[in-house]
Design a protein around this motif. Structure first.
Motif, PDB file in Angstrom:
ATOM      1  N   PHE A   7      55.049  22.822 -55.660  1.00 40.66           N
ATOM      2  CA  PHE A   7      55.321  21.705 -56.550  1.00 40.66           C
ATOM      3  C   PHE A   7      54.072  20.835 -56.629  1.00 40.66           C
ATOM      4  CE2 PHE A   7      59.093  23.347 -54.658  1.00 40.66           C
ATOM      5  CZ  PHE A   7      59.992  23.430 -55.713  1.00 40.66           C
ATOM      6  N   ALA A   8      53.889  20.181 -57.760  1.00 44.13           N
ATOM      7  CA  ALA A   8      52.677  19.399 -57.989  1.00 44.13           C
ATOM      8  C   ALA A   8      52.577  18.192 -57.059  1.00 44.13           C
ATOM      9  CB  ALA A   8      52.613  18.953 -59.449  1.00 44.13           C
ATOM     10  N   SER A   9      53.723  17.597 -56.733  1.00 45.77           N
ATOM     11  CA  SER A   9      53.714  16.358 -55.953  1.00 45.77           C
ATOM     12  C   SER A   9      55.134  16.053 -55.481  1.00 45.77           C
ATOM     13  CB  SER A   9      53.226  15.202 -56.822  1.00 45.77           C
ATOM     14  OG  SER A   9      54.126  14.994 -57.904  1.00 45.77           O
ATOM     15  N   LEU A  10      55.248  15.032 -54.666  1.00 44.86           N
ATOM     16  CA  LEU A  10      56.569  14.582 -54.236  1.00 44.86           C
ATOM     17  C   LEU A  10      57.364  14.088 -55.444  1.00 44.86           C
ATOM     18  CD1 LEU A  10      58.398  14.211 -51.763  1.00 44.86           C
ATOM     19  CD2 LEU A  10      57.470  11.886 -51.547  1.00 44.86           C
ATOM     20  N   SER A  11      56.685  13.423 -56.346  1.00 51.92           N
ATOM     21  CA  SER A  11      57.331  12.961 -57.582  1.00 51.92           C
ATOM     22  C   SER A  11      57.905  14.144 -58.361  1.00 51.92           C
ATOM     23  CB  SER A  11      56.326  12.195 -58.433  1.00 51.92           C
ATOM     24  OG  SER A  11      56.917  11.768 -59.638  1.00 51.92           O
TER      25      SER A  11
END
Length: 180
Positions: A80-84
């Motif tokens: 995934f790109a980020s926690l967001s």
């Protein structure tokens, strides 16, 4: 006794709940890889909750004298790109689960299956909580923005989440939950 249509639909929901668990386990692993150890704990705890959701349906099907049918799970996204990005996908996924639970409830109403309606009420309430939790975390991530100190503090807070559901289903999830 539940109808064959309801049996089939509930079996499909087991698969969806287990995929949810698989997805959250994948998110947990990706968080750990990114150094987000607290978020990794949060998603692993979510994995355990989803397994309970699957097992409750599993046991309900059996209690109704129907046949549990397990099928292969789809592979979840691995990175995934980020926690967001993870929490955006969490909310999106929970909305799909909510829609599926609503479809099950509609089928139970259509079939005048009062026992299944009563059983599904727990899931309806649970999905409101699931979506609300994801939305709350998304809002907090947006407030943090690019602030690494804020992300550190949120990660630490998410890591304080503890497993509050049974993780041993050998004697049945209902009995492990105290007959809930």
């Amino acid at each position: 006794m539940i109808s064959k249509r309801m049996e089939s639909a509930l079996n499909e929901q087991i698969n969806k709940e287990m995929f949810s668990a698989f997805l959250y386990m994948s998110m947990s692993a990706d968080c750990a890889d990114k150094g987000l150890k607290g978020s990794s704990v949060w998603f692993m705890t979510q994995y355990h909750e989803e397994m309970v959701h699957a097992m409750k349906i599993y046991e309900y099907i059996q209690k109704q004298g129907a046949k549990v049918r397990l099928v292969a799970l789809e592979e979840p996204q691995q990175e995934f790109a980020s926690l967001s990005d993870m929490f955006d996908k969490t909310l999106e996924h929970e909305k799909l689960v909510t829609s599926s639970i609503n479809d099950l409830m509609n089928l139970a109403v259509e079939e005048r299956d009062h026992a299944t309606q009563a059983f599904l009420n727990w899931y309806v309430t649970e999905q409101v909580e699931e979506e609300d939790t994801a939305m709350d975390i998304i809002q907090r991530i947006k407030l943090i923005g690019d602030n690494s100190s804020g992300l550190y503090m949120l990660d630490k807070e998410l890591g304080a989440r503890t497993v509050s559901v049974p993780t041993d289903f050998s004697t049945g999830v209902e009995s492990a939950m105290g007959g809930e």
